[in-house]
Design an enzyme around this catalytic site. Structure first.
Site, PDB file in Angstrom:
ATOM      1  N   GLU A 129     -18.752  16.926   2.986  1.00 37.60           N
ATOM      2  CA  GLU A 129     -17.914  17.681   2.041  1.00 37.60           C
ATOM      3  C   GLU A 129     -18.430  17.517   0.617  1.00 37.60           C
ATOM      4  O   GLU A 129     -18.481  18.477  -0.166  1.00 37.60           O
ATOM      5  CB  GLU A 129     -16.460  17.200   2.143  1.00 37.60           C
ATOM      6  CG  GLU A 129     -15.847  17.570   3.486  1.00 37.60           C
ATOM      7  CD  GLU A 129     -14.397  17.157   3.669  1.00 37.60           C
ATOM      8  OE1 GLU A 129     -13.738  17.725   4.546  1.00 37.60           O
ATOM      9  OE2 GLU A 129     -13.925  16.261   2.963  1.00 37.60           O
ATOM     10  N   ASP A 167      -5.870   2.834   8.104  1.00 37.22           N
ATOM     11  CA  ASP A 167      -7.292   2.461   8.140  1.00 37.22           C
ATOM     12  C   ASP A 167      -7.519   0.960   8.279  1.00 37.22           C
ATOM     13  O   ASP A 167      -8.550   0.531   8.789  1.00 37.22           O
ATOM     14  CB  ASP A 167      -7.987   2.934   6.851  1.00 37.22           C
ATOM     15  CG  ASP A 167      -8.153   4.438   6.799  1.00 37.22           C
ATOM     16  OD1 ASP A 167      -7.791   5.106   7.794  1.00 37.22           O
ATOM     17  OD2 ASP A 167      -8.647   4.950   5.777  1.00 37.22           O
ATOM     18  N   GLY A 195      -0.354   4.351   0.119  1.00 34.76           N
ATOM     19  CA  GLY A 195      -1.224   5.463   0.513  1.00 34.76           C
ATOM     20  C   GLY A 195      -0.544   6.287   1.590  1.00 34.76           C
ATOM     21  O   GLY A 195       0.696   6.324   1.687  1.00 34.76           O
ATOM     22  N   GLY A 215       0.826  -1.204   0.000  1.00 33.04           N
ATOM     23  CA  GLY A 215       0.000   0.000   0.000  1.00 33.04           C
ATOM     24  C   GLY A 215       0.856   1.248   0.000  1.00 33.04           C
ATOM     25  O   GLY A 215       1.669   1.440   0.910  1.00 33.04           O
TER      26      GLY A 215
HETATM   27  C1  LIG Z   1     -13.074  10.908   0.293  1.00 33.73           C
HETATM   28  C2  LIG Z   1     -12.166  10.844   1.492  1.00 33.73           C
HETATM   29  C3  LIG Z   1     -11.898  11.998   2.233  1.00 33.73           C
HETATM   30  C4  LIG Z   1     -11.046  11.939   3.333  1.00 33.73           C
HETATM   31  N1  LIG Z   1     -10.781  13.102   4.024  1.00 33.73           N
HETATM   32  C5  LIG Z   1      -9.892  13.075   5.039  1.00 33.73           C
HETATM   33  C6  LIG Z   1      -9.533  14.291   5.710  1.00 33.73           C
HETATM   34  O1  LIG Z   1     -10.033  15.370   5.396  1.00 33.73           O
HETATM   35  N2  LIG Z   1      -8.604  14.211   6.715  1.00 33.73           N
HETATM   36  C7  LIG Z   1      -8.027  13.027   7.072  1.00 33.73           C
HETATM   37  O2  LIG Z   1      -7.184  12.997   7.961  1.00 33.73           O
HETATM   38  N3  LIG Z   1      -8.369  11.868   6.470  1.00 33.73           N
HETATM   39  C8  LIG Z   1      -9.282  11.861   5.458  1.00 33.73           C
HETATM   40  N4  LIG Z   1      -9.607  10.705   4.824  1.00 33.73           N
HETATM   41  C9  LIG Z   1      -9.058   9.442   5.330  1.00 33.73           C
HETATM   42  C10 LIG Z   1      -7.613   9.240   4.909  1.00 33.73           C
HETATM   43  O3  LIG Z   1      -7.482   9.446   3.528  1.00 33.73           O
HETATM   44  C11 LIG Z   1      -7.208   7.849   5.318  1.00 33.73           C
HETATM   45  O4  LIG Z   1      -7.350   7.734   6.719  1.00 33.73           O
HETATM   46  C12 LIG Z   1      -5.783   7.520   4.930  1.00 33.73           C
HETATM   47  O5  LIG Z   1      -5.573   7.650   3.555  1.00 33.73           O
HETATM   48  C13 LIG Z   1      -5.466   6.090   5.358  1.00 33.73           C
HETATM   49  O6  LIG Z   1      -4.177   5.755   4.933  1.00 33.73           O
HETATM   50  P1  LIG Z   1      -3.787   4.242   4.665  1.00 33.73           P
HETATM   51  O7  LIG Z   1      -2.333   4.260   4.400  1.00 33.73           O
HETATM   52  O8  LIG Z   1      -4.309   3.380   5.749  1.00 33.73           O
HETATM   53  O9  LIG Z   1      -4.596   3.814   3.365  1.00 33.73           O
HETATM   54  P2  LIG Z   1      -4.772   4.506   1.952  1.00 33.73           P
HETATM   55  O10 LIG Z   1      -4.261   5.899   1.961  1.00 33.73           O
HETATM   56  O11 LIG Z   1      -6.197   4.277   1.593  1.00 33.73           O
HETATM   57  O12 LIG Z   1      -3.827   3.669   0.982  1.00 33.73           O
HETATM   58  C14 LIG Z   1      -4.065   2.320   0.711  1.00 33.73           C
HETATM   59  C15 LIG Z   1      -3.202   1.915  -0.480  1.00 33.73           C
HETATM   60  O13 LIG Z   1      -3.169   0.500  -0.541  1.00 33.73           O
HETATM   61  C16 LIG Z   1      -3.311   0.082  -1.891  1.00 33.73           C
HETATM   62  N5  LIG Z   1      -3.857  -1.277  -1.849  1.00 33.73           N
HETATM   63  C17 LIG Z   1      -5.043  -1.667  -1.309  1.00 33.73           C
HETATM   64  N6  LIG Z   1      -5.167  -3.003  -1.399  1.00 33.73           N
HETATM   65  C18 LIG Z   1      -4.048  -3.459  -2.010  1.00 33.73           C
HETATM   66  C19 LIG Z   1      -3.597  -4.772  -2.384  1.00 33.73           C
HETATM   67  N7  LIG Z   1      -4.315  -5.856  -2.139  1.00 33.73           N
HETATM   68  N8  LIG Z   1      -2.406  -4.889  -2.998  1.00 33.73           N
HETATM   69  C20 LIG Z   1      -1.663  -3.798  -3.271  1.00 33.73           C
HETATM   70  N9  LIG Z   1      -2.033  -2.537  -2.933  1.00 33.73           N
HETATM   71  C21 LIG Z   1      -3.212  -2.378  -2.302  1.00 33.73           C
HETATM   72  C22 LIG Z   1      -4.232   1.121  -2.503  1.00 33.73           C
HETATM   73  O14 LIG Z   1      -4.096   1.166  -3.906  1.00 33.73           O
HETATM   74  C23 LIG Z   1      -3.750   2.397  -1.814  1.00 33.73           C
HETATM   75  O15 LIG Z   1      -2.726   3.030  -2.538  1.00 33.73           O
HETATM   76  C24 LIG Z   1     -10.462  10.710   3.712  1.00 33.73           C
HETATM   77  C25 LIG Z   1     -10.712   9.558   2.971  1.00 33.73           C
HETATM   78  C26 LIG Z   1     -11.557   9.621   1.859  1.00 33.73           C
HETATM   79  C27 LIG Z   1     -11.841   8.373   1.069  1.00 33.73           C
END
Ligand SMILES: Cc1cc2nc3c(=O)[nH]c(=O)nc-3n(C[C@H](O)[C@H](O)[C@H](O)COP(=O)(O)OP(=O)(O)OC[C@H]3O[C@@H](n4cnc5c(N)ncnc54)[C@H](O)[C@@H]3O)c2cc1C
Length: 423
Positions: free
Chosen positions: A169, A298, A11, A9
């Site tokens: 939003e 998340d 993200g 990931g």
């Molecule tokens: C519309 C929206 C608005 C938001 N607004 C806010 C805000 O204003 N403030 C705030 O703090 N947070 C906000 N968030 C939440 C925030 O974006 C998340 O909490 C944060 O991105 C989580 O990070 P993460 O690294 O856990 O996952 P993510 O950032 O979701 O990244 C996950 C990554 O894993 C990859 N992936 C998934 N499954 C696989 C797999 N099986 N194999 C390979 N790759 C995979 C995906 O492609 C992605 O790149 C918002 C979220 C959304 C959807």
């Protein structure tokens, strides 16, 4: 031999771990099913035609190109083999690791009604945002030429399901797009018939905020012409509209911002999972029995002071910082300190120049909250070009309520086909 760290990931959490390990004496492999890092908090601005996809995303390879110890793999992990210490990808390949960091985030959940996805796309990815944008723009074009009045009204009715920050939003941005910006360019539309409805099952929107801020956000949305329906539960969605029990609202535009769940492959970890598929993690963000496997952001559930941490980018980023320190120093499980999240506050934008913000007991509303949101988001965005571009677009949007990316590109027809059972 160098120890190998696999990060799944790219993200908010995964990319931060990679950057923080970029100078360590480790071999790092970052795997993501997409080739880009996405800044999710601004997705609603792509859906509302304020920003372009390229403004809020950047290729992972170019972000990390300077870091020689990091290899980027574009691929989808389908299985986590914790006992065998390897991850398996959909193309049949597998990668062994010494440390594994899972940061796969979450996906949209329809609570067992997967067939609703076809009519009510969620907002988690760039294709989602483009699909929503296209549906909105196509509806307005169809309404302009519709011979039947009722049909035109249904086309001009937009429903957002879910009163969390994403729903709020999106509803605010949608109201500005269709009520004031687009409608002035159409000649035959009866714009008094445009409806934007925000539906929330609980008794207030923004449940994670102070109740006073929920009320303020509701008033701000109403000023924008959004109808806020509280305590309302959707019972059916199809191509004609939505049902709330016996009540029917005709619409061809529903946006789903009501639920999330972990991607299915997380279940292969066989770690203590919540009903949503998210994985419970220990005080060091690792999972039970496997101290070398961390789940951050998340996808994980971290309990602090008796409560799960919120699904916010700062949680993912702070956990990334903690986990990369543990890995860099190779700290053995018994000596790892407890991860402690520092609350940086929460903000939800309610249209141009309006927001509600809460940092602990400290609350701000209106323009100052919106300005703080702008500054924070520009600071944390990845890439100097994106920061500049987004600032420019926001100034343009703020001054004229112009939505420059109102392009219909045939995405809706060619776009993703939800692989769900028919209703
Ligand atoms: C519309 C929206 C608005 C938001 N607004 C806010 C805000 O204003 N403030 C705030 O703090 N947070 C906000 N968030 C939440 C925030 O974006 C998340 O909490 C944060 O991105 C989580 O990070 P993460 O690294 O856990 O996952 P993510 O950032 O979701 O990244 C996950 C990554 O894993 C990859 N992936 C998934 N499954 C696989 C797999 N099986 N194999 C390979 N790759 C995979 C995906 O492609 C992605 O790149 C918002 C979220 C959304 C959807």
């Amino acid at each position: 031999m160098k120890k190998r760290v696999i990060i799944v990931g790219a993200g908010a959490g995964g990319l931060e771990v990679a950057k923080r390990l970029s100078r360590a004496d480790l071999e790092v492999i970052l795997i993501d099913k997409n080739n880009h890092h996405l800044f999710q908090p601004l997705l609603f601005h792509v859906a509302a035609a304020v920003l372009s996809p390229g403004d809020i995303a950047a290729p992972v390879r170019s972000i990390l190109s300077k870091h020689k110890n990091i290899r980027v793999v574009m691929g989808e992990v389908v299985r986590f083999d914790a006992p065998g210490k390897q991850v398996k990808l959909s193309d049949g390949s597998s990668y062994a690791y010494d440390y594994l960091v899972i940061a796969t985030g979450i996906k949209t959940c329809y609570y067992g009604n997967d067939c609703w996805e076809e009519y009510a796309p969620g907002l988690k990815t760039l294709p989602d945002a483009l699909l929503i944008r296209e549906k909105i723009l196509v509806s307005m074009e169809k309404a302009e030429i519709a011979a039947d009045k009722k049909h035109a009204e249904d086309l001009m009715t937009f429903v957002v399901v879910g009163g969390g920050p994403t729903g709020v939003e999106t509803a605010g941005a949608l109201a500005e797009l269709v009520r004031s910006s687009i409608s002035r360019d159409f000649r035959r539309l009866d714009t008094s018939k445009i409806r934007i409805i925000l539906i929330e099952a609980l008794e207030r929107i923004l449940g994670g905020f102070d109740p006073g801020l929920s009320t303020k956000a509701t008033r701000q949305l109403e000023k924008l012409g959004v109808e806020v329906m509280l305590g309302a539960k959707i019972t059916r969605i199809d191509e004609n509209g939505i049902w709330l029990g016996e009540r029917f609202i005709g619409t061809s535009n529903v946006i789903w911002a009501a639920g999330t769940m972990a991607p299915a492959e997380l279940a292969t970890l066989d770690a203590g999972a919540h009903v949503s598929g998210r994985v419970y993690v220990k005080h060091d963000c690792s999972i039970e029995n496997y101290p070398e496997v961390f789940v951050i952001g998340d996808a994980g559930i971290y309990i602090q002071d008796g409560q799960p941490l919120p699904q916010l980018a700062p949680v993912a980023v702070q956990q990334a910082g903690y986990v990369s320190r543990v890995i860099r120093r190779d700290i053995e499980p018994a000596r790892r300190p407890e991860f402690k999240y520092k609350d940086k506050g929460n903000v939800a934008v309610v249209g141009r120049g309006r927001a509600v913000m809460q940092i602990g007991r400290f609350k701000i509303t209106g323009f100052p909250a919106w300005l703080a949101w702008v500054v924070v988001h520009v600071i944390v965005m990845v890439g100097f070009r994106n920061k500049l571009k987004v600032m420019g677009e926001w100034i343009w949007h703020f001054l004229g309520n112009r939505h420059g990316v109102r392009l219909i590109i045939g995405y809706f027809n060619k776009g993703k086909k939800p692989d769900s059972d028919p209703c």
